[in-house]
Design an enzyme around this catalytic site. Structure first.
Site, short mmCIF file in Angstrom:
data_model
loop_
_atom_site.label_atom_id
_atom_site.label_comp_id
_atom_site.label_asym_id
_atom_site.label_seq_id
_atom_site.Cartn_x
_atom_site.Cartn_y
_atom_site.Cartn_z
N THR A 8 0.85 -1.20 0.00
CA THR A 8 0.00 0.00 0.00
C THR A 8 0.88 1.24 0.00
O THR A 8 1.98 1.23 0.58
CB THR A 8 -0.93 0.04 1.24
N ASN A 10 -0.41 3.88 1.31
CA ASN A 10 -1.09 4.64 2.35
C ASN A 10 -0.56 4.26 3.74
O ASN A 10 -0.84 3.19 4.26
CB ASN A 10 -2.60 4.34 2.23
N ASP A 68 -8.59 -2.88 -0.66
CA ASP A 68 -9.29 -1.90 -1.48
C ASP A 68 -10.65 -1.67 -0.84
O ASP A 68 -11.28 -2.60 -0.35
CB ASP A 68 -9.46 -2.43 -2.91
N SER A 69 -11.10 -0.40 -0.84
CA SER A 69 -12.35 -0.12 -0.14
C SER A 69 -13.18 0.93 -0.86
O SER A 69 -12.69 1.59 -1.78
CB SER A 69 -12.04 0.35 1.29
N LYS A 165 -15.76 4.17 15.29
CA LYS A 165 -15.41 3.76 13.92
C LYS A 165 -14.37 2.63 13.95
O LYS A 165 -14.49 1.64 13.25
CB LYS A 165 -14.86 4.94 13.12
N HIS A 170 -15.60 -1.38 8.32
CA HIS A 170 -15.42 -2.40 7.30
C HIS A 170 -13.98 -2.92 7.29
O HIS A 170 -13.74 -4.10 7.18
CB HIS A 170 -15.80 -1.80 5.94
P1 IMP Z 1 -8.86 3.09 -1.55
O1 IMP Z 1 -9.20 1.75 -1.03
O2 IMP Z 1 -7.57 3.60 -0.96
O3 IMP Z 1 -8.94 3.19 -3.04
O4 IMP Z 1 -9.93 4.10 -0.94
C1 IMP Z 1 -11.20 4.19 -1.42
C2 IMP Z 1 -11.90 5.47 -1.03
O5 IMP Z 1 -13.08 5.09 -0.32
C3 IMP Z 1 -11.17 6.41 -0.09
O6 IMP Z 1 -10.38 7.35 -0.79
C4 IMP Z 1 -12.33 7.11 0.63
O7 IMP Z 1 -12.83 8.15 -0.17
C5 IMP Z 1 -13.36 6.00 0.69
N1 IMP Z 1 -13.23 5.28 1.96
C6 IMP Z 1 -12.76 4.02 2.16
N2 IMP Z 1 -12.77 3.69 3.45
C7 IMP Z 1 -13.24 4.79 4.09
C8 IMP Z 1 -13.46 5.08 5.48
O8 IMP Z 1 -13.20 4.28 6.39
N3 IMP Z 1 -13.95 6.30 5.75
C9 IMP Z 1 -14.23 7.22 4.79
N4 IMP Z 1 -14.03 7.02 3.50
C10 IMP Z 1 -13.53 5.80 3.16
#
Ligand code: IMP
Length: 188
Positions: A8, A10, A68-69, A165, A170
């Site tokens: 990641t 991040n 991924d989320s 939270k 999730h």
């Molecule tokens: P990625 O998995 O880094 O592509 O993130 C997906 C996007 O989903 C993030 O940039 C947020 O905009 C949103 N997202 C995912 N998880 C959360 C969370 O726990 N809180 C708020 N937004 C979320």
């Protein structure tokens, strides 16, 4: 000691996963693989994560996982879903609230997919947090859609109660499930 890579870019996600997994499985050490990869386009976070982890495994040849989320809003047919990060940058929370103006059904859920790959195993795990989109933005904690997401059974947004939270999210659910999977498979 068993070393496991989290691919990641991040740092926040890395720290959260490290804390949870190392607490659950003392013999595991989580290292960050600073991984830059162009995601495939898909409406499924599972598919995106499963493809990304293959690339990460090709690069590292070590046991590795990715996450991924996204936020899926029922009345918008799952939008922004796998485009959550892009949509957040383009229209943000205010844009989402505008799309839902006057809408009674504000049901939504966050989903997180964790995909793991090692020489012997491949596994994808999903974590879901159900809730609703608030009428206005509330709270300063968290990131992304946290100020507009109210988890089911509660009255405050994720951004108003970050402690809540961290026990409901999730990502937390997916990480706990993943730790159970690792306990069952890594010790063999
Ligand atoms: P990625 O998995 O880094 O592509 O993130 C997906 C996007 O989903 C993030 O940039 C947020 O905009 C949103 N997202 C995912 N998880 C959360 C969370 O726990 N809180 C708020 N937004 C979320």
């Amino acid at each position: 000691m068993i070393e496991l890579l989290f691919a990641t870019g991040n740092k926040g996600k890395y720290i959260e996963a490290k804390e949870i997994l190392e607490q659950q499985i003392p013999e595991v050490r989580i290292k960050q693989l600073d991984f830059k990869h162009i995601e495939i386009r898909s409406e499924s976070i599972e598919e995106i994560a499963a493809e990304a982890v293959e690339r990460a495994f090709e690069e590292s040849r070590m046991p590795v996982f990715v996450e991924d989320s996204g936020l899926f809003i029922k009345t918008l047919n799952g939008f922004p879903g796998t485009y959550s990060s892009w949509v957040a940058k383009k229209i943000g929370n205010r844009g989402i609230l505008k799309l839902l103006k006057g809408e009674k059904d504000r049901t939504a859920e966050f989903r997180a997919a964790i995909s793991f790959r090692s020489q012997k195993n491949a596994k994808t795990i999903i974590g879901i947090c159900k809730g609703e989109i608030a009428k206005t933005e509330k709270g300063n904690g968290g990131f992304g859609y946290d100020p507009i997401f109210v988890p089911k059974g509660h009255k405050t947004t994720f951004a108003q109660s970050i402690g809540l939270k961290n026990k409901l999210s999730h990502r937390y659910e997916a990480l706990l499930e993943f730790s159970k999977y690792l306990k069952a498979h890594l010790r063999r």
